[in-house]
Motif scaffolding. Structure first.
Motif, PDB file in Angstrom:
ATOM      1  N   PHE A   1       0.808  -1.205   0.000  1.00 24.45           N
ATOM      2  CA  PHE A   1       0.000   0.000   0.000  1.00 24.45           C
ATOM      3  C   PHE A   1       0.848   1.265   0.000  1.00 24.45           C
ATOM      4  N   LYS A   2       2.159   1.122   0.130  1.00 26.02           N
ATOM      5  CA  LYS A   2       3.017   2.292   0.201  1.00 26.02           C
ATOM      6  C   LYS A   2       3.536   2.655  -1.186  1.00 26.02           C
ATOM      7  N   ASP A   3       3.380   3.917  -1.526  1.00 26.31           N
ATOM      8  CA  ASP A   3       3.888   4.412  -2.804  1.00 26.31           C
ATOM      9  C   ASP A   3       5.396   4.522  -2.719  1.00 26.31           C
ATOM     10  N   PRO A   4       6.174   3.798  -3.545  1.00 32.78           N
ATOM     11  CA  PRO A   4       7.624   3.848  -3.459  1.00 32.78           C
ATOM     12  C   PRO A   4       8.171   5.259  -3.582  1.00 32.78           C
ATOM     13  N   SER A   5       7.475   6.142  -4.285  1.00 34.97           N
ATOM     14  CA  SER A   5       7.996   7.491  -4.479  1.00 34.97           C
ATOM     15  C   SER A   5       7.953   8.321  -3.202  1.00 34.97           C
ATOM     16  N   VAL A   6       7.164   7.885  -2.197  1.00 33.71           N
ATOM     17  CA  VAL A   6       7.095   8.640  -0.943  1.00 33.71           C
ATOM     18  C   VAL A   6       7.496   7.756   0.235  1.00 33.71           C
ATOM     19  N   ALA A   7       8.264   6.731  -0.036  1.00 33.74           N
ATOM     20  CA  ALA A   7       8.612   5.762   0.994  1.00 33.74           C
ATOM     21  C   ALA A   7       9.379   6.390   2.141  1.00 33.74           C
ATOM     22  N   ASP A   8      10.150   7.405   1.866  1.00 26.68           N
ATOM     23  CA  ASP A   8      10.980   7.999   2.900  1.00 26.68           C
ATOM     24  C   ASP A   8      10.382   9.276   3.482  1.00 26.68           C
ATOM     25  N   VAL A   9       9.159   9.626   3.059  1.00 25.43           N
ATOM     26  CA  VAL A   9       8.515  10.829   3.556  1.00 25.43           C
ATOM     27  C   VAL A   9       7.853  10.523   4.898  1.00 25.43           C
ATOM     28  N   GLN A  10       7.921  11.484   5.831  1.00 27.74           N
ATOM     29  CA  GLN A  10       7.335  11.280   7.153  1.00 27.74           C
ATOM     30  C   GLN A  10       5.831  11.019   7.027  1.00 27.74           C
ATOM     31  N   ALA A  11       5.325  10.028   7.777  1.00 19.75           N
ATOM     32  CA  ALA A  11       3.908   9.677   7.725  1.00 19.75           C
ATOM     33  C   ALA A  11       3.064  10.851   8.202  1.00 19.75           C
ATOM     34  N   PRO A  12       1.901  11.063   7.582  1.00 13.24           N
ATOM     35  CA  PRO A  12       1.039  12.173   7.998  1.00 13.24           C
ATOM     36  C   PRO A  12       0.506  11.953   9.404  1.00 13.24           C
ATOM     37  N   GLN A  13       0.391  13.021  10.156  1.00  9.36           N
ATOM     38  CA  GLN A  13      -0.164  12.972  11.494  1.00  9.36           C
ATOM     39  C   GLN A  13      -1.642  13.357  11.437  1.00  9.36           C
ATOM     40  N   LEU A  14      -2.343  13.123  12.562  1.00 14.61           N
ATOM     41  CA  LEU A  14      -3.773  13.391  12.614  1.00 14.61           C
ATOM     42  C   LEU A  14      -4.079  14.839  12.270  1.00 14.61           C
ATOM     43  N   GLY A  15      -3.251  15.760  12.784  1.00  9.16           N
ATOM     44  CA  GLY A  15      -3.483  17.177  12.530  1.00  9.16           C
ATOM     45  C   GLY A  15      -3.276  17.570  11.082  1.00  9.16           C
ATOM     46  N   ASP A  16      -2.635  16.703  10.296  1.00  6.98           N
ATOM     47  CA  ASP A  16      -2.409  17.004   8.886  1.00  6.98           C
ATOM     48  C   ASP A  16      -3.612  16.688   8.013  1.00  6.98           C
ATOM     49  N   ILE A  17      -4.621  16.017   8.591  1.00  9.39           N
ATOM     50  CA  ILE A  17      -5.802  15.628   7.818  1.00  9.39           C
ATOM     51  C   ILE A  17      -6.905  16.642   8.107  1.00  9.39           C
ATOM     52  N   PRO A  18      -7.162  17.579   7.210  1.00  5.61           N
ATOM     53  CA  PRO A  18      -8.125  18.652   7.490  1.00  5.61           C
ATOM     54  C   PRO A  18      -9.559  18.246   7.172  1.00  5.61           C
ATOM     55  N   VAL A  19     -10.501  19.081   7.645  1.00  2.00           N
ATOM     56  CA  VAL A  19     -11.877  18.953   7.189  1.00  2.00           C
ATOM     57  C   VAL A  19     -11.892  19.128   5.677  1.00  2.00           C
ATOM     58  N   GLY A  20     -12.602  18.282   4.985  1.00  6.38           N
ATOM     59  CA  GLY A  20     -12.626  18.339   3.537  1.00  6.38           C
ATOM     60  C   GLY A  20     -11.662  17.382   2.882  1.00  6.38           C
ATOM     61  N   ALA A  21     -10.841  16.696   3.707  1.00 11.97           N
ATOM     62  CA  ALA A  21      -9.882  15.753   3.133  1.00 11.97           C
ATOM     63  C   ALA A  21     -10.620  14.621   2.441  1.00 11.97           C
ATOM     64  N   THR A  22     -10.159  14.279   1.250  1.00  8.75           N
ATOM     65  CA  THR A  22     -10.807  13.246   0.440  1.00  8.75           C
ATOM     66  C   THR A  22      -9.904  12.046   0.305  1.00  8.75           C
ATOM     67  N   LEU A  23     -10.492  10.868   0.477  1.00  2.44           N
ATOM     68  CA  LEU A  23      -9.774   9.607   0.319  1.00  2.44           C
ATOM     69  C   LEU A  23     -10.297   8.912  -0.930  1.00  2.44           C
ATOM     70  N   PRO A  24      -9.503   8.799  -1.996  1.00  2.24           N
ATOM     71  CA  PRO A  24      -9.947   8.056  -3.176  1.00  2.24           C
ATOM     72  C   PRO A  24     -10.069   6.573  -2.839  1.00  2.24           C
ATOM     73  N   VAL A  25     -11.173   5.966  -3.246  1.00  2.00           N
ATOM     74  CA  VAL A  25     -11.390   4.551  -2.952  1.00  2.00           C
ATOM     75  C   VAL A  25     -11.798   3.815  -4.223  1.00  2.00           C
ATOM     76  N   GLY A  26     -11.171   4.129  -5.295  1.00  2.00           N
ATOM     77  CA  GLY A  26     -11.486   3.500  -6.571  1.00  2.00           C
ATOM     78  C   GLY A  26     -11.509   4.553  -7.658  1.00  2.00           C
ATOM     79  N   ARG A  27     -11.626   4.104  -8.860  1.00  2.00           N
ATOM     80  CA  ARG A  27     -11.596   5.034  -9.982  1.00  2.00           C
ATOM     81  C   ARG A  27     -12.823   5.939 -10.032  1.00  2.00           C
ATOM     82  N   SER A  28     -13.919   5.507  -9.437  1.00  2.00           N
ATOM     83  CA  SER A  28     -15.145   6.293  -9.539  1.00  2.00           C
ATOM     84  C   SER A  28     -15.766   6.585  -8.178  1.00  2.00           C
ATOM     85  N   ALA A  29     -14.974   6.467  -7.098  1.00  2.00           N
ATOM     86  CA  ALA A  29     -15.542   6.669  -5.763  1.00  2.00           C
ATOM     87  C   ALA A  29     -14.531   7.369  -4.864  1.00  2.00           C
ATOM     88  N   SER A  30     -15.068   8.096  -3.854  1.00  2.00           N
ATOM     89  CA  SER A  30     -14.220   8.766  -2.876  1.00  2.00           C
ATOM     90  C   SER A  30     -15.005   8.986  -1.594  1.00  2.00           C
TER      91      SER A  30
END
Length: 510
Positions: free
Chosen positions: A12-41
């Motif tokens: 599940f980890k994108d190799p291009s961001v493997a070394d980037v610090q994991a996002p913290q709870l405060g980094d996820i704002p209201v309005g944050a969207t999680l893609p869950v497929g090509r036609s859903a979020s």
């Protein structure tokens, strides 16, 4: 979707961001969207989870989204955060469980689940944590519950209601449940007395108001009574004939809606009242009555088949008969001005909900608090007011607002203000006024009626006169018809409520 797996990396980890610090709870704002497929979020809205799925617009069943009925005209659905029960990522699938409204009085567990495409797992975990944070706020997640089912409650329907309406909600919210069925009157006292204080967060009673009464008194018998009453929240999941506790704290008599309210409930300090008769001491959490209310309840046991109508019938018969219950009443008066009482209630209602329970945890050696005013057999304290009531019709003291769904007798009641709300009405008032007082309870105008004497007291003593037999009701339970004394212990008990500091009742009107 398939992906390569092995010991060297997270699929599940994108190799291009493997070394980037994991996002913290405060980094996820209201309005944050999680893609869950090509036609859903999935998007964190202001007060709801927004589900967008192009498949909703199709006539076929939405295979990826169980529990959400497709509509060919809409591609979005919203789920209030309050209804979100749990969310998790397992392997490549995200699942969100929630309470879906199926009628005005019923919610049922439903879920949405999507197979995720390859994505940043750290972001998904942080997004789920933000969702749960919005869903629960200051409420404790995954509560550990000792659950008592009274199989005799609600005309024998409590077990069925638990299995159908309550257990699925608690399980979907990942609560830890230990179920025990009460076998006889007083059994809940024994269970609570012997319960490990540190093993649970909540004692949930699938019953009427009688089992919570027993639980409070069982906790009071523990060596660490003060600690147990502070740590363990007592709640009512309405499955009995009288469910006042649920109406006050959950705002409903529906088992499934109450289960949702308990899952999301905030720890709330509750005043408890010591009732003494001779050398006997019991705790009351709801009400105490002498006169017309006690007799209308306890004196109509033979009419239980009428349901709540029996109380109204008994009340009306005695009102019209101008029945009186002579007594001497002494009170430790705190406030007897209706305007001042209403203003204090309004000020409390305008406070924001608390973010935590600020009470210190008592020592394991602390039992019940000592009685400040002694018992009904001790000399009357000098600062109490003694008033003979030769024509008393109703003496009613309440610690909660609702006594039944349509009976907001104590509209100014607060969970932890250190006071009981006391109502006194003469028994020889005109019949028309008596009927008006009964109707005013249902309409919400009872508090403002001139004939209703409404006061806040911290203690009282009542001594019946010229009557050998009668009824005294404590939380709907009958005790001997003898003089008794009551005093408040501020914030001694704990419950769960929707607001953390208020009841689910309309406040006083003038």
């Amino acid at each position: 979707m398939t992906s390569e797996s092995g010991s060297e990396g997270d699929p599940f980890k994108d190799p291009s961001v493997a070394d980037v610090q994991a996002p913290q709870l405060g980094d996820i704002p209201v309005g944050a969207t999680l893609p869950v497929g090509r036609s859903a979020s999935l998007t964190l809205g202001t007060d709801s989870l927004i589900v967008l799925d192009e498949d909703f617009g199709e006539s076929k069943s939405a295979a990826n989204c169980c529990g959400l009925l497709p509509n060919k005209n809409k591609t979005t659905r919203s789920i209030p955060f309050y209804n979100i029960l749990w969310a998790e990522l397992s392997e490549s699938e995200i699942t969100i469980r929630y309470a879906r409204t199926v009628s005005k009085e019923t919610v049922r567990v439903a879920y949405i689940n999507y197979t995720m495409e390859k994505t940043d797992r750290a972001f998904v975990d942080a997004w789920i944590e933000r969702l749960l944070d919005r869903a629960y706020g200051a409420s404790q997640r995954q509560k550990r519950m000792k659950l008592l089912v009274n199989p005799f409650g609600g005309q024998g329907s409590a077990q069925k209601l638990y299995v159908r309406d309550i257990e699925p909600i608690l399980a979907a919210a990942r609560c830890e449940i230990d179920v025990e069925r009460t076998k006889y009157s007083g059994h809940a006292v024994e269970i609570a007395r012997d319960l490990d204080t540190d093993a649970f967060d909540v004692i949930a009673c699938c019953s009427g108001d009688g089992v919570p009464h027993e639980v409070f008194n069982g906790l009071a018998k523990k060596k660490d009574a003060a600690r147990a009453l502070t740590k363990l929240a007592v709640v009512n999941l309405p499955c009995g004939s009288g469910n006042a506790m649920s109406w006050n704290l959950n705002g409903t008599g529906s088992p499934s809606l109450a289960a949702l309210a308990v899952v999301k409930g905030l720890r709330t300090p509750l005043d408890l009242i010591s009732i003494t008769q001779g050398d006997r001491r019991t705790l009351s959490f709801l009400s105490q009555a002498v006169g017309i209310v006690a007799e209308s309840d306890l004196g109509t046991e033979n009419l239980r088949w009428l349901g709540s109508v029996r109380f109204t019938y008994g009340f009306l018969v005695r009102l019209l008969g101008k029945t009186v219950y002579p007594a001497d009443i002494a009170v430790k008066l705190e406030v007897d001005d209706k305007v001042a009482i209403r203003n204090a209630y309004k000020a409390e209602s305008e406070r924001p909900p608390p973010t935590h329970d600020s009470r210190p945890i008592p020592s394991p050696t602390d039992g019940l608090p000592a009685l400040k005013y002694g018992t009904a057999t001790d000399p009357l304290p000098a600062d109490w007011q003694l008033v003979p009531h030769d024509n008393l019709g109703n003496f009613y003291a309440g610690n909660m607002a609702y006594m039944s769904p349509d009976a907001n007798f104590f509209s100014a009641a607060l969970p932890s203000d250190g006071c009981m709300d006391l109502v006194r009405i003469a028994g020889d008032i005109p019949r028309k006024a008596a009927v008006q007082s009964l109707l005013a309870v249902e309409s919400g105008a009872f508090y403002s009626m001139p004939l209703v004497h409404y006061a806040k007291v911290s203690a009282y003593r009542i001594v019946p006169k010229n009557q050998a037999h009668g009824y005294v009701s404590i939380d709907g339970e009958r005790i001997p018809f003898e003089p008794f004394q009551a005093e408040v212990h501020r914030g001694l008990g704990t419950v769960l409520s929707r607001t953390g500091h208020m009841y689910e009742a309309e406040g006083p009107r003038l």
